[in-house]
Design a protein around this motif. Structure first.
Motif, PDB file in Angstrom:
ATOM      1  N   CYS A  79      47.162  46.140  36.811  1.00 13.27           N
ATOM      2  CA  CYS A  79      47.251  45.335  35.350  1.00 13.27           C
ATOM      3  C   CYS A  79      48.069  46.750  34.661  1.00 13.27           C
ATOM      4  N   LYS A  84      48.546  47.554  30.069  1.00  6.37           N
ATOM      5  CA  LYS A  84      48.146  47.188  28.644  1.00  6.37           C
ATOM      6  C   LYS A  84      49.281  48.427  27.756  1.00  6.37           C
ATOM      7  N   PHE A 118      45.233  46.275  21.975  1.00  3.09           N
ATOM      8  CA  PHE A 118      46.320  46.058  23.165  1.00  3.09           C
ATOM      9  C   PHE A 118      46.072  44.507  23.757  1.00  3.09           C
ATOM     10  N   TYR A 119      47.500  44.382  24.115  1.00  4.89           N
ATOM     11  CA  TYR A 119      47.461  42.844  25.316  1.00  4.89           C
ATOM     12  C   TYR A 119      47.317  43.635  26.915  1.00  4.89           C
ATOM     13  N   GLU A 120      46.486  43.119  27.441  1.00  4.66           N
ATOM     14  CA  GLU A 120      46.628  43.798  29.126  1.00  4.66           C
ATOM     15  C   GLU A 120      46.928  42.314  29.819  1.00  4.66           C
ATOM     16  N   GLU A 133      49.141  37.046  30.450  1.00  2.00           N
ATOM     17  CA  GLU A 133      48.004  37.792  29.942  1.00  2.00           C
ATOM     18  C   GLU A 133      46.009  37.525  29.965  1.00  2.00           C
ATOM     19  N   HIS A 134      45.056  38.444  29.817  1.00  3.42           N
ATOM     20  CA  HIS A 134      44.162  37.168  30.325  1.00  3.42           C
ATOM     21  C   HIS A 134      43.613  37.058  29.732  1.00  3.42           C
ATOM     22  N   SER A 182      45.887  49.871  33.974  1.00  2.00           N
ATOM     23  CA  SER A 182      44.383  49.594  33.828  1.00  2.00           C
ATOM     24  C   SER A 182      44.076  49.867  35.061  1.00  2.00           C
ATOM     25  N   LYS A 191      42.617  47.340  36.126  1.00  2.00           N
ATOM     26  CA  LYS A 191      42.255  46.426  37.780  1.00  2.00           C
ATOM     27  C   LYS A 191      43.199  46.043  38.266  1.00  2.00           C
TER      28      LYS A 191
END
Length: 326
Positions: free
Chosen positions: A156, A158, A178-180, A199-200, A219, A221
């Motif tokens: 993933c 960010k 931040f966008y993740e 997006e999460h 990330s 993740k």
């Protein structure tokens, strides 16, 4: 020294010779002296040319009789990496890309022209005329590479995201938060790079302009590919990169727009001649303002038939337009 001599002859031929304009032994000799500071005898040069012609050589080396002096041989190396038109395609794509800065554009084009000999390079000296302004984007190349690397590793990412306001200031969304996201893929559409991602915590898949992203970070993740999700199929249903609900579309077009429809949907698009100077297109697509505005591009020559949601969106947007001129 002997190896340097061979490399100099190879470099001389690669730079200054071509099939259309080969070099004689004396021309090679003069270039080696003036450009490489090497004073070689005819015998030395012939020895290197003989090696290039041998089975031991891996170079595409050619020799033939001179067109102007039939008692003299001429020589050239064939550049097999790229044809001239292939180099032109690369140069034009770089020139047209708005996200590549003017400085980077010049540097890249200079490097591309070095893939061929000097005479052919001169044939590539004229550049594509740019119809739109280019923009300077900090760390754009780093961001692109970071995204591709994350996709390759199923990681993933960010990032911060923003856009310009009317004062031409670039403002970050979410107060710089931040966008993740899960990055499914990168596409190039309408002269921009877009990230297709989810997006999460959200179900919808969205498109993000990469030139509007900053501080792209990998990330910790990981993610796995969604069974049944086809990125190319998803992108083919978008209009102007707007997200929305996928639905069966039926749209009437004036006959003169058949080429437009083929350009957008391909020759396999399902169309039916209505016999009144119009034809019907039936296709699956995303119902969005992107589709509405694409249809309005063609004015009264395009009419949404279904779904009802699209027809209603068209009516509302047309009313808005009409309200601007009352």
């Amino acid at each position: 020294m002997i190896r340097d001599r061979l490399l100099a002859v190879v470099n001389c031929l690669a730079t200054y010779s071509s099939e259309e304009e080969p070099l004689s032994l004396q021309e090679i000799k003069k270039i080696l002296e003036s450009e490489y500071d090497l004073e070689l005898t005819d015998k030395m040069i012939r020895k290197e040319l003989k090696f290039l012609e041998s089975a031991e050589s891996s170079y595409d080396f050619f020799t033939r009789r001179s067109a102007t002096n039939h008692r003299e041989n001429v020589f050239y190396l064939k550049n097999t990496a790229f044809e001239v038109h292939e180099l032109r395609y690369l140069m034009d794509a770089i020139s047209a890309a708005k996200f590549i800065s003017p400085k980077d554009t010049l540097e890249l084009i200079y490097k591309i022209r070095r893939f061929t000999d000097e005479k052919t390079s001169k044939r590539l000296s004229n550049q594509l005329v740019k119809s739109e302004a280019k923009i300077e984007i900090k760390h754009f190349a780093d961001n692109i590479q970071a995204i591709h690397e994350a996709i390759r590793l199923n990681k993933c990412i960010k990032f911060q995201y923003g856009r310009y306001n009317v004062d031409k200031d670039f403002l970050l969304s979410r107060d710089g938060g931040f966008y993740e996201v899960i990055p499914f893929g990168v596409i190039w559409s309408q002269e921009f790079y877009y990230l297709i991602a989810q997006e999460h915590g959200q179900e919808n898949i969205k498109q993000y302009r990469i030139d509007r992203m900053s501080n792209v970070l990998e990330s910790d993740k990981s993610w796995i590919e969604y069974p049944g999700f086809n990125l190319e199929e998803y992108v083919s249903k978008l209009f102007n990169m707007y997200s929305g609900e996928v639905s069966g579309l039926a749209i009437e077009f004036d006959n003169h727009l058949i080429s437009v429809v083929i350009d957008r949907f391909g020759l396999d698009a399902k169309t039916r001649n209505l016999g009144n100077g119009r034809f019907l297109l039936e296709v699956e697509g995303v119902v969005s303002m992107g589709l509405v505005r694409w249809l309005l591009t063609w004015g009264a020559d395009a009419k949404a038939v279904r779904p009802a949601k699209l027809v209603e969106m068209m009516k509302k947007e047309i009313d808005r337009y009409a309200g601007l001129y009352t």
